[in-house]
Design a protein around this motif. Structure first.
Motif, PDB file in Angstrom:
ATOM      1  N   GLY A  53      -5.487  -3.497  69.236  1.00 34.57           N
ATOM      2  CA  GLY A  53      -6.256  -3.818  70.427  1.00 34.57           C
ATOM      3  C   GLY A  53      -6.542  -5.302  70.514  1.00 34.57           C
ATOM      4  N   LYS A  54      -7.412  -5.669  71.462  1.00 32.68           N
ATOM      5  CA  LYS A  54      -7.736  -7.082  71.632  1.00 32.68           C
ATOM      6  C   LYS A  54      -8.364  -7.671  70.375  1.00 32.68           C
ATOM      7  CE  LYS A  54      -8.264  -7.341  76.657  1.00 32.68           C
ATOM      8  NZ  LYS A  54      -9.177  -7.717  77.760  1.00 32.68           N
ATOM      9  N   GLY A  55      -9.161  -6.854  69.687  1.00 29.16           N
ATOM     10  CA  GLY A  55      -9.800  -7.347  68.470  1.00 29.16           C
ATOM     11  C   GLY A  55      -8.791  -7.779  67.436  1.00 29.16           C
ATOM     12  N   GLY A  56      -7.777  -6.931  67.207  1.00 30.73           N
ATOM     13  CA  GLY A  56      -6.754  -7.276  66.240  1.00 30.73           C
ATOM     14  C   GLY A  56      -5.855  -8.394  66.724  1.00 30.73           C
ATOM     15  N   ALA A  57      -5.593  -8.428  68.031  1.00 31.58           N
ATOM     16  CA  ALA A  57      -4.649  -9.392  68.586  1.00 31.58           C
ATOM     17  C   ALA A  57      -5.239 -10.792  68.733  1.00 31.58           C
ATOM     18  CB  ALA A  57      -4.142  -8.901  69.947  1.00 31.58           C
ATOM     19  N   PHE A  58      -6.506 -10.892  69.156  1.00 34.45           N
ATOM     20  CA  PHE A  58      -7.071 -12.181  69.508  1.00 34.45           C
ATOM     21  C   PHE A  58      -8.273 -12.624  68.674  1.00 34.45           C
ATOM     22  CE2 PHE A  58      -5.465 -10.715  73.831  1.00 34.45           C
ATOM     23  CZ  PHE A  58      -4.302 -11.449  73.751  1.00 34.45           C
ATOM     24  N   VAL A  59      -8.901 -11.704  67.969  1.00 34.63           N
ATOM     25  CA  VAL A  59     -10.187 -12.002  67.339  1.00 34.63           C
ATOM     26  C   VAL A  59     -10.139 -11.978  65.813  1.00 34.63           C
ATOM     27  CG1 VAL A  59     -12.571 -11.179  67.100  1.00 34.63           C
ATOM     28  CG2 VAL A  59     -11.479 -11.163  69.338  1.00 34.63           C
ATOM     29  N   ALA A  60      -9.410 -11.032  65.236  1.00 33.86           N
ATOM     30  CA  ALA A  60      -9.491 -10.761  63.803  1.00 33.86           C
ATOM     31  C   ALA A  60      -9.199 -11.982  62.931  1.00 33.86           C
ATOM     32  CB  ALA A  60      -8.541  -9.614  63.441  1.00 33.86           C
ATOM     33  N   GLU A  61      -8.141 -12.729  63.247  1.00 34.57           N
ATOM     34  CA  GLU A  61      -7.748 -13.853  62.399  1.00 34.57           C
ATOM     35  C   GLU A  61      -8.802 -14.956  62.399  1.00 34.57           C
ATOM     36  OE1 GLU A  61      -3.547 -14.864  63.431  1.00 34.57           O
ATOM     37  OE2 GLU A  61      -3.643 -12.913  64.427  1.00 34.57           O
ATOM     38  N   ILE A  62      -9.386 -15.209  63.546  1.00 30.79           N
ATOM     39  CA  ILE A  62     -10.399 -16.268  63.623  1.00 30.79           C
ATOM     40  C   ILE A  62     -11.688 -15.803  62.958  1.00 30.79           C
ATOM     41  CG2 ILE A  62     -11.579 -17.873  65.167  1.00 30.79           C
ATOM     42  CD1 ILE A  62      -9.435 -17.333  67.251  1.00 30.79           C
ATOM     43  N   ARG A  63     -12.024 -14.537  63.138  1.00 30.64           N
ATOM     44  CA  ARG A  63     -13.199 -13.985  62.468  1.00 30.64           C
ATOM     45  C   ARG A  63     -13.059 -14.090  60.955  1.00 30.64           C
ATOM     46  NH1 ARG A  63     -14.912  -8.272  65.407  1.00 30.64           N
ATOM     47  NH2 ARG A  63     -16.658  -9.119  66.599  1.00 30.64           N
ATOM     48  N   ALA A  64     -11.877 -13.803  60.441  1.00 27.37           N
ATOM     49  CA  ALA A  64     -11.648 -13.860  58.994  1.00 27.37           C
ATOM     50  C   ALA A  64     -11.885 -15.264  58.462  1.00 27.37           C
ATOM     51  CB  ALA A  64     -10.229 -13.399  58.673  1.00 27.37           C
ATOM     52  N   ALA A  65     -11.536 -16.277  59.255  1.00 30.51           N
ATOM     53  CA  ALA A  65     -11.746 -17.658  58.831  1.00 30.51           C
ATOM     54  C   ALA A  65     -13.231 -17.999  58.762  1.00 30.51           C
ATOM     55  CB  ALA A  65     -11.028 -18.611  59.789  1.00 30.51           C
ATOM     56  N   VAL A  66     -14.039 -17.385  59.628  1.00 29.10           N
ATOM     57  CA  VAL A  66     -15.495 -17.607  59.566  1.00 29.10           C
ATOM     58  C   VAL A  66     -16.069 -16.895  58.342  1.00 29.10           C
ATOM     59  CG1 VAL A  66     -17.698 -17.297  60.758  1.00 29.10           C
ATOM     60  CG2 VAL A  66     -15.650 -17.829  62.080  1.00 29.10           C
ATOM     61  N   VAL A  67     -15.632 -15.674  58.105  1.00 27.56           N
ATOM     62  CA  VAL A  67     -16.121 -14.906  56.960  1.00 27.56           C
ATOM     63  C   VAL A  67     -15.809 -15.632  55.647  1.00 27.56           C
ATOM     64  CG1 VAL A  67     -15.841 -12.759  55.659  1.00 27.56           C
ATOM     65  CG2 VAL A  67     -16.023 -12.685  58.151  1.00 27.56           C
ATOM     66  N   SER A  68     -14.616 -16.232  55.578  1.00 25.30           N
ATOM     67  CA  SER A  68     -14.203 -16.910  54.342  1.00 25.30           C
ATOM     68  C   SER A  68     -14.849 -18.276  54.167  1.00 25.30           C
ATOM     69  CB  SER A  68     -12.679 -17.076  54.331  1.00 25.30           C
ATOM     70  OG  SER A  68     -12.275 -18.015  55.323  1.00 25.30           O
ATOM     71  N   GLY A  69     -15.506 -18.784  55.228  1.00 23.23           N
ATOM     72  CA  GLY A  69     -16.158 -20.079  55.129  1.00 23.23           C
ATOM     73  C   GLY A  69     -15.302 -21.246  55.581  1.00 23.23           C
ATOM     74  N   ARG A  70     -14.076 -20.977  56.036  1.00 23.65           N
ATOM     75  CA  ARG A  70     -13.210 -22.059  56.513  1.00 23.65           C
ATOM     76  C   ARG A  70     -13.678 -22.607  57.861  1.00 23.65           C
ATOM     77  NH1 ARG A  70      -7.822 -20.293  57.496  1.00 23.65           N
ATOM     78  NH2 ARG A  70      -8.504 -18.115  57.458  1.00 23.65           N
ATOM     79  N   LEU A  71     -14.393 -21.790  58.608  1.00 24.65           N
ATOM     80  CA  LEU A  71     -14.963 -22.207  59.884  1.00 24.65           C
ATOM     81  C   LEU A  71     -16.464 -21.972  59.870  1.00 24.65           C
ATOM     82  CD1 LEU A  71     -12.478 -20.511  62.419  1.00 24.65           C
ATOM     83  CD2 LEU A  71     -12.500 -22.922  61.761  1.00 24.65           C
ATOM     84  N   HIS A  72     -17.189 -22.782  60.643  1.00 27.26           N
ATOM     85  CA  HIS A  72     -18.615 -22.521  60.832  1.00 27.26           C
ATOM     86  C   HIS A  72     -18.836 -21.504  61.957  1.00 27.26           C
ATOM     87  CE1 HIS A  72     -18.656 -26.603  58.979  1.00 27.26           C
ATOM     88  NE2 HIS A  72     -19.681 -26.085  58.327  1.00 27.26           N
ATOM     89  N   ALA A  73     -17.925 -21.509  62.948  1.00 22.82           N
ATOM     90  CA  ALA A  73     -18.113 -20.636  64.115  1.00 22.82           C
ATOM     91  C   ALA A  73     -16.774 -20.352  64.765  1.00 22.82           C
ATOM     92  CB  ALA A  73     -19.066 -21.293  65.114  1.00 22.82           C
ATOM     93  N   ALA A  74     -16.769 -19.373  65.646  1.00 26.67           N
ATOM     94  CA  ALA A  74     -15.564 -18.994  66.381  1.00 26.67           C
ATOM     95  C   ALA A  74     -15.912 -18.747  67.830  1.00 26.67           C
ATOM     96  CB  ALA A  74     -14.937 -17.744  65.772  1.00 26.67           C
ATOM     97  N   MET A  75     -15.047 -19.230  68.734  1.00 23.81           N
ATOM     98  CA  MET A  75     -15.214 -18.979  70.158  1.00 23.81           C
ATOM     99  C   MET A  75     -14.418 -17.742  70.547  1.00 23.81           C
ATOM    100  SD  MET A  75     -14.158 -18.898  73.479  1.00 23.81           S
ATOM    101  CE  MET A  75     -12.435 -19.366  73.235  1.00 23.81           C
ATOM    102  N   HIS A  76     -15.052 -16.851  71.302  1.00 23.28           N
ATOM    103  CA  HIS A  76     -14.360 -15.673  71.828  1.00 23.28           C
ATOM    104  C   HIS A  76     -14.745 -15.473  73.292  1.00 23.28           C
ATOM    105  CE1 HIS A  76     -13.631 -14.628  67.646  1.00 23.28           C
ATOM    106  NE2 HIS A  76     -14.914 -14.447  67.419  1.00 23.28           N
ATOM    107  N   SER A  77     -13.822 -14.960  74.066  1.00 21.60           N
ATOM    108  CA  SER A  77     -14.211 -14.355  75.339  1.00 21.60           C
ATOM    109  C   SER A  77     -14.854 -13.030  74.971  1.00 21.60           C
ATOM    110  CB  SER A  77     -12.989 -14.128  76.233  1.00 21.60           C
ATOM    111  OG  SER A  77     -12.491 -15.356  76.714  1.00 21.60           O
ATOM    112  N   LEU A  78     -16.063 -12.809  75.425  1.00 21.50           N
ATOM    113  CA  LEU A  78     -16.806 -11.628  74.991  1.00 21.50           C
ATOM    114  C   LEU A  78     -16.042 -10.340  75.273  1.00 21.50           C
ATOM    115  CD1 LEU A  78     -19.485 -10.710  73.703  1.00 21.50           C
ATOM    116  CD2 LEU A  78     -20.415 -10.511  76.026  1.00 21.50           C
ATOM    117  N   LYS A  79     -15.290 -10.299  76.371  1.00 22.66           N
ATOM    118  CA  LYS A  79     -14.565  -9.073  76.719  1.00 22.66           C
ATOM    119  C   LYS A  79     -13.462  -8.762  75.710  1.00 22.66           C
ATOM    120  CE  LYS A  79     -11.376 -11.298  79.992  1.00 22.66           C
ATOM    121  NZ  LYS A  79     -10.149 -11.068  79.221  1.00 22.66           N
TER     122      LYS A  79
END
Length: 324
Positions: A53-79
């Motif tokens: 779904g959209k979560g796996g396609a557009f969100v998961a990889e960037i979220r993983a970078a926040v969880v790992s500490g490589r990013l402070h934050a991630a921008m998403h379209s809420l939808k």
């Protein structure tokens, strides 16, 4: 502050706006935008379902970078953020003021909205990858043919104008499209406002949950980042975010579920409308509207979601699950 985002023109424009607002609110803050080419950006042929779904396609990889500490934050379209699952350790630290949430029709040269309405869509092909948009399109234009159509917003408009065929996930081609259904806000942000042939009101096509809202996600215990993000948070958009996403949570909706939800706030009161509709022609349609205190958005979202379930929403959602 390192903020992750997709490489698409739209995502970069939204993230640059976040950086601009942060630089005004906290001039001492150095903001670095980190670009990601997500699975959904690389593969623009397959249905999003194959990537989770959209979560796996557009969100998961960037979220993983926040969880790992490589990013402070991630921008998403809420939808694009899944509403039926949580990523432990992350929180929405800010939502920007909501852009227009409505959808719009973009037509190829030579086609008019009067042509489509007069024929009830017969003989015309309308392109979209969204199950919700497809379901509403069939209600608005009962004879129209809905075709699979993916790609970045500017790419979709180019393919429409060039009468290009669209590759299908399982092989073969479909098209060309005569019209596209796209988000009004995205068209305006990319400079395509003049291509809007017809804006669809929420009554004609209820927006996707969170449509028009830009969300910034960060680690729940990263208090310094959360303090900075709170400086650019729009309270009204955050309340709408909480109410609408609660509906998704209650319904346990997935990326293939034709679920819509939109809330408005007047004074101290919030009104929330949500719907679940079968994307089959002449399929079942359930809609619920309720009002309540704006400062209790999750409670209102829960009430709307439960009423939808009581009216049979679970059966529709079950029929659209991948394993069904």
């Amino acid at each position: 502050m390192r903020i992750g985002t997709r490489k698409s023109t739209m995502a970069l424009a939204q993230t640059e706006e976040i950086a601009r607002r942060l630089s005004i609110a906290a001039p001492e803050l150095n903001v670095e935008i980190v670009k990601f080419e997500t699975t959904g950006d690389t593969d623009q042929t397959s249905k999003l379902l194959v990537h989770g779904g959209k979560g796996g396609a557009f969100v998961a990889e960037i979220r993983a970078a926040v969880v790992s500490g490589r990013l402070h934050a991630a921008m998403h379209s809420l939808k694009d953020m899944p509403g039926n699952e949580d990523t432990p350790g992350l929180v929405i630290g800010a939502t920007l003021a909501r852009d227009p949430p409505t959808d719009a029709l973009v037509l190829r040269p030579g086609v008019t909205i009067e042509d489509i309405r007069r024929s009830r869509g017969r003989g015309f092909k309308i392109g979209t990858n969204a199950v919700r948009r497809a379901a509403y399109a069939r209600r608005l234009f009962p004879e129209i043919e809905v075709i699979h159509f993916r790609g970045a917003a500017d790419t979709r408009v180019r393919k429409l104008d060039g009468r290009e065929m669209q590759r299908l996930p399982g092989g073969g081609e479909v098209g060309p499209a005569d019209a596209l259904i796209m988000a009004r806000a995205g068209l305006e942000r990319l400079g395509f406002a003049d291509r809007i042939a017809c804006e669809l009101s929420p009554r004609e096509m209820l927006p996707a949950v969170g449509q028009g809202i830009v969300a910034v996600e960060c680690a729940v215990q990263d208090w310094q980042t959360r303090r900075y993000l709170a400086l650019i948070d729009d309270p009204a958009a955050h309340l709408s975010c909480d109410a609408e996403r609660e509906v998704l949570w209650v319904l346990n909706g997935h990326c293939n579920s034709p679920i819509a939800g939109y809330s408005t706030i007047e004074g101290a009161e919030m009104t929330l409308t949500a719907s679940v509709l079968d994307d089959a022609r002449d399929g079942k349609f359930i809609e619920v509207t309720r009002s309540g205190p704006a400062n209790r958005p999750r409670e209102l979202g829960r009430a709307v979601g439960l009423e939808l379930l009581h009216k049979g929403a679970a059966d529709i959602i079950a029929r659209t699950r991948p394993e069904a």
